[in-house]
Design a protein around this motif. Structure first.
Motif, PDB file in Angstrom:
ATOM      1  N   TRP A 297       3.927  22.825 -47.298  1.00  0.00           N
ATOM      2  CA  TRP A 297       3.308  24.076 -46.812  1.00  0.00           C
ATOM      3  C   TRP A 297       4.265  25.231 -47.080  1.00  0.00           C
ATOM      4  CZ3 TRP A 297      -0.776  23.536 -42.600  1.00  0.00           C
ATOM      5  CH2 TRP A 297      -1.446  24.746 -42.392  1.00  0.00           C
ATOM      6  N   PHE A 298       3.807  26.190 -47.894  1.00  0.00           N
ATOM      7  CA  PHE A 298       4.555  27.415 -48.176  1.00  0.00           C
ATOM      8  C   PHE A 298       3.920  28.576 -47.427  1.00  0.00           C
ATOM      9  CE2 PHE A 298       5.298  24.825 -51.979  1.00  0.00           C
ATOM     10  CZ  PHE A 298       6.666  24.983 -52.196  1.00  0.00           C
ATOM     11  N   TRP A 299       4.755  29.436 -46.843  1.00  0.00           N
ATOM     12  CA  TRP A 299       4.262  30.625 -46.163  1.00  0.00           C
ATOM     13  C   TRP A 299       5.256  31.778 -46.316  1.00  0.00           C
ATOM     14  CZ3 TRP A 299       5.480  26.250 -42.982  1.00  0.00           C
ATOM     15  CH2 TRP A 299       6.691  26.359 -42.285  1.00  0.00           C
ATOM     16  N   GLY A 300       4.851  32.964 -45.871  1.00  0.00           N
ATOM     17  CA  GLY A 300       5.714  34.150 -45.925  1.00  0.00           C
ATOM     18  C   GLY A 300       5.898  34.744 -44.542  1.00  0.00           C
ATOM     19  N   HIS A 301       5.578  36.037 -44.411  1.00  0.00           N
ATOM     20  CA  HIS A 301       5.594  36.790 -43.150  1.00  0.00           C
ATOM     21  C   HIS A 301       7.017  37.125 -42.703  1.00  0.00           C
ATOM     22  CE1 HIS A 301       3.752  38.545 -39.678  1.00  0.00           C
ATOM     23  NE2 HIS A 301       4.386  37.745 -38.825  1.00  0.00           N
ATOM     24  N   GLU A 302       7.873  36.133 -42.523  1.00  0.00           N
ATOM     25  CA  GLU A 302       9.277  36.382 -42.231  1.00  0.00           C
ATOM     26  C   GLU A 302      10.023  36.557 -43.543  1.00  0.00           C
ATOM     27  OE1 GLU A 302      11.043  33.482 -39.710  1.00  0.00           O
ATOM     28  OE2 GLU A 302       9.417  33.541 -38.257  1.00  0.00           O
ATOM     29  N   HIS A 303      10.909  37.529 -43.579  1.00  0.00           N
ATOM     30  CA  HIS A 303      11.578  37.883 -44.829  1.00  0.00           C
ATOM     31  C   HIS A 303      12.866  37.071 -44.984  1.00  0.00           C
ATOM     32  CE1 HIS A 303       9.328  41.845 -43.927  1.00  0.00           C
ATOM     33  NE2 HIS A 303       8.530  40.958 -44.498  1.00  0.00           N
ATOM     34  N   ARG A 304      12.666  35.767 -45.097  1.00  0.00           N
ATOM     35  CA  ARG A 304      13.772  34.821 -45.247  1.00  0.00           C
ATOM     36  C   ARG A 304      13.352  33.734 -46.225  1.00  0.00           C
ATOM     37  NH1 ARG A 304      16.595  35.789 -40.305  1.00  0.00           N
ATOM     38  NH2 ARG A 304      15.205  36.687 -38.719  1.00  0.00           N
ATOM     39  N   LEU A 305      14.360  33.043 -46.780  1.00  0.00           N
ATOM     40  CA  LEU A 305      14.102  31.857 -47.593  1.00  0.00           C
ATOM     41  C   LEU A 305      14.662  30.665 -46.830  1.00  0.00           C
ATOM     42  CD1 LEU A 305      13.120  30.437 -50.091  1.00  0.00           C
ATOM     43  CD2 LEU A 305      15.298  30.968 -51.206  1.00  0.00           C
ATOM     44  N   ILE A 306      13.759  29.853 -46.281  1.00  0.00           N
ATOM     45  CA  ILE A 306      14.139  28.763 -45.391  1.00  0.00           C
ATOM     46  C   ILE A 306      13.332  27.521 -45.714  1.00  0.00           C
ATOM     47  CG2 ILE A 306      14.102  27.949 -42.983  1.00  0.00           C
ATOM     48  CD1 ILE A 306      14.568  30.746 -42.053  1.00  0.00           C
ATOM     49  N   GLY A 307      13.995  26.370 -45.659  1.00  0.00           N
ATOM     50  CA  GLY A 307      13.315  25.091 -45.697  1.00  0.00           C
ATOM     51  C   GLY A 307      13.478  24.410 -44.355  1.00  0.00           C
ATOM     52  N   TYR A 308      12.373  23.955 -43.785  1.00  0.00           N
ATOM     53  CA  TYR A 308      12.416  23.238 -42.512  1.00  0.00           C
ATOM     54  C   TYR A 308      12.399  21.735 -42.772  1.00  0.00           C
ATOM     55  CZ  TYR A 308      11.624  27.626 -40.082  1.00  0.00           C
ATOM     56  OH  TYR A 308      11.760  28.901 -39.602  1.00  0.00           O
ATOM     57  N   LYS A 309      13.051  21.002 -41.906  1.00  0.00           N
ATOM     58  CA  LYS A 309      13.076  19.549 -42.022  1.00  0.00           C
ATOM     59  C   LYS A 309      11.662  18.987 -41.951  1.00  0.00           C
ATOM     60  CE  LYS A 309      17.729  18.418 -40.342  1.00  0.00           C
ATOM     61  NZ  LYS A 309      18.329  19.737 -40.448  1.00  0.00           N
ATOM     62  N   PHE A 310      11.421  17.928 -42.703  1.00  0.00           N
ATOM     63  CA  PHE A 310      10.128  17.256 -42.682  1.00  0.00           C
ATOM     64  C   PHE A 310       9.838  16.804 -41.257  1.00  0.00           C
ATOM     65  CE2 PHE A 310       7.568  13.306 -43.211  1.00  0.00           C
ATOM     66  CZ  PHE A 310       6.446  13.893 -43.776  1.00  0.00           C
ATOM     67  N   ARG A 311       8.675  17.216 -40.735  1.00  0.00           N
ATOM     68  CA  ARG A 311       8.372  16.899 -39.340  1.00  0.00           C
ATOM     69  C   ARG A 311       6.876  16.944 -39.097  1.00  0.00           C
ATOM     70  NH1 ARG A 311       9.763  22.014 -35.490  1.00  0.00           N
ATOM     71  NH2 ARG A 311       8.227  20.929 -34.207  1.00  0.00           N
ATOM     72  N   GLU A 312       6.458  16.287 -38.033  1.00  0.00           N
ATOM     73  CA  GLU A 312       5.063  16.316 -37.626  1.00  0.00           C
ATOM     74  C   GLU A 312       4.817  17.615 -36.852  1.00  0.00           C
ATOM     75  OE1 GLU A 312       2.221  12.895 -36.124  1.00  0.00           O
ATOM     76  OE2 GLU A 312       3.416  13.664 -34.444  1.00  0.00           O
ATOM     77  N   VAL A 313       3.869  18.414 -37.317  1.00  0.00           N
ATOM     78  CA  VAL A 313       3.563  19.680 -36.648  1.00  0.00           C
ATOM     79  C   VAL A 313       2.398  19.539 -35.682  1.00  0.00           C
ATOM     80  CG1 VAL A 313       4.546  21.180 -38.412  1.00  0.00           C
ATOM     81  CG2 VAL A 313       2.181  20.400 -38.655  1.00  0.00           C
ATOM     82  N   CYS A 314       1.572  18.550 -35.891  1.00  0.00           N
ATOM     83  CA  CYS A 314       0.540  18.179 -34.941  1.00  0.00           C
ATOM     84  C   CYS A 314       0.114  16.756 -35.292  1.00  0.00           C
ATOM     85  CB  CYS A 314      -0.663  19.132 -34.961  1.00  0.00           C
ATOM     86  SG  CYS A 314      -1.342  19.416 -36.579  1.00  0.00           S
ATOM     87  N   ARG A 315      -0.557  16.111 -34.391  1.00  0.00           N
ATOM     88  CA  ARG A 315      -0.869  14.703 -34.589  1.00  0.00           C
ATOM     89  C   ARG A 315      -1.651  14.487 -35.878  1.00  0.00           C
ATOM     90  NH1 ARG A 315      -3.733  10.638 -30.175  1.00  0.00           N
ATOM     91  NH2 ARG A 315      -3.445   8.710 -31.395  1.00  0.00           N
ATOM     92  N   GLY A 316      -1.092  13.656 -36.745  1.00  0.00           N
ATOM     93  CA  GLY A 316      -1.753  13.341 -38.006  1.00  0.00           C
ATOM     94  C   GLY A 316      -1.333  14.197 -39.177  1.00  0.00           C
ATOM     95  N   LEU A 317      -0.525  15.227 -38.962  1.00  0.00           N
ATOM     96  CA  LEU A 317      -0.107  16.112 -40.053  1.00  0.00           C
ATOM     97  C   LEU A 317       1.387  16.383 -39.971  1.00  0.00           C
ATOM     98  CD1 LEU A 317      -0.808  17.938 -42.469  1.00  0.00           C
ATOM     99  CD2 LEU A 317      -1.263  19.782 -40.832  1.00  0.00           C
TER     100      LEU A 317
END
Length: 409
Positions: free
Chosen positions: A290-310
């Motif tokens: 999942w790629f997104w913007g809005h915040e003016h940073r370049l960041i990678g988040y650790k692989f994680r469950e964001v909601c059940r099943g995804l």
């Protein structure tokens, strides 16, 4: 080659996050242009009130209290918004460039656009935010004027809306920007008709989600009842009926694009679209990118469950043109969420330490996807790869190379 803007991104430092502040900035920009064209005097009080203050009040009241643009959706006129990705070279690879928070008509955004043009990707996708408030003139300056630097890919160029486009009720975004956007299928050119889309081939699906339309509310009530950027029913119906996101037999790799962040360690996050996606997949456990913007940073988040099943590999790429933020997160819990973060400082302006603008080049080769992150000085910041297993939908991830100055957590 288009002319390069003389503006720098410095003027966007300390940019407010409210519609009123951004409308004021738009009118200030018009005022400065008017003075430059009509007078040698740098500031004329009568012209300031005539062009800026009253203009701001009128435009703000008209756009923010006016009617929001009608919500277009697929299918329309036989077009369902799902397009087969066209090969970008003789070997069959598909190249897609992602830019977010790019459209501010500055030297930095122009430099990024010129680097993208040198890459000659098949597709160019903008993940939202046309500054300051997505007016017709701002869209023209960035995308459609002869001097505009946006690169239109041979196979397609598509756009998502952010909150800034909706500060003018989305009128210019839907009526002027989308009419310039398109996707090719052979010799057939499909004009973008709605604020979402899907590009796909035998191995991958790139699904652009509209989180901008619902990111603003009534100008008085949105202060008390913050919008959640949910996916409207027309969009979830499209995901279910046209994209067939819940098909249990379709195990192609999933890449979601949105303007608003599913995760954030710095500002507000918007988890509602992810929960809607998970519901559409009927509880099937699936990984996604999942790629997104809005915040003016370049960041990678650790692989994680964001909601059940995804579960997702979350990537914030809102560094196309705006001043890039590099501050260290102060919360240890936030630090624990991060995988990488580009905190390199390009220049210092007063109390600000401004980072490097950048874009992401995606290359699809069979079941492999390579993401190359490049900055405005043409440095490769990071290159990572995913492989999808079509029998199960599993994703295998590895980092191929990166600059030693990239911060890892």
């Amino acid at each position: 080659m288009p002319e390069r803007s003389e503006n720098t991104s410095d003027k966007y430092l300390n940019l407010g996050h409210t519609a009123a502040e951004n409308h004021a900035k738009t009118q200030q920009k018009l005022y400065e242009k008017h003075v430059a064209e009509t007078s040698s005097v740098t500031r004329r009080l009568d012209e300031f009130f005539k062009t800026n203050i009253f203009g701001f009040a009128w435009h703000y009241l008209k756009s923010r209290f006016g009617k929001r643009h009608a919500y277009p959706f697929y299918p329309v006129d036989g077009d369902n918004g799902v397009y087969r990705m066209q090969p970008s070279d003789k070997e069959g690879a598909v190249t897609v460039t992602l830019l977010s928070d790019w459209a501010n008509d500055t030297r930095e955004s122009d430099q990024i656009a010129h680097l993208v043009a040198q890459d000659m990707p098949g597709y160019t996708l903008h993940l939202g935010d046309v500054y300051y408030v997505g007016t017709r003139e701002e869209i023209r300056e960035n995308f459609t004027a002869p001097h505009a630097s946006w690169y239109f890919g041979k196979s397609g160029s598509l756009a998502l809306s952010g909150n800034h486009e909706m500060y003018s009720n989305g009128n210019a975004f839907f009526d002027h920007l989308l009419t310039a956007m398109y996707a090719m299928e052979g010799d057939v050119k499909h004009t973008q008709r709605a604020g979402f889309f899907c590009l796909e081939n035998d191995f991958w699906r790139v699904i652009g989600l509209d989180t901008g339309y619902t990111s603003v509310g009534h100008p008085l009530l949105e202060v008390l009842f913050a919008p959640d950027s949910h996916l409207r029913k027309e969009q979830t119906d499209w995901l279910e009926e046209q994209v067939r996101l819940g098909d249990p037999h379709d195990k192609r790799g999933l890449i979601f694009l949105s303007h608003h962040p599913v995760l954030s360690g710095f500002r507000k996050e918007y988890p509602r679209p992810a929960s809607q996606i998970a519901a559409l997949m009927a509880g099937a456990s699936r990984p996604a990118i999942w790629f997104w913007g809005h915040e003016h940073r370049l960041i990678g988040y650790k692989f994680r469950e964001v909601c059940r099943g995804l579960s997702i590999y979350g990537r914030c790429i809102g560094v196309g043109g705006m001043p890039v933020e590099t501050d260290e997160p102060g919360d240890r819990e936030v630090i624990g969420q991060l995988d990488f973060y580009d905190r390199r400082v390009r220049k210092k302006i007063r109390r600000h330490q401004v980072g490097y603008n950048a874009y992401v080049a995606l290359t699809f080769r069979g079941n492999q996807l390579t993401a190359s992150y490049k900055d405005l000085e043409s440095n490769l910041i990071l290159e990572e790869k995913w492989e999808v297993e079509l029998e199960t939908g599993a994703l295998r991830h590895e980092v191929l190379r990166h600059t030693p100055k990239l911060s890892w957590y």
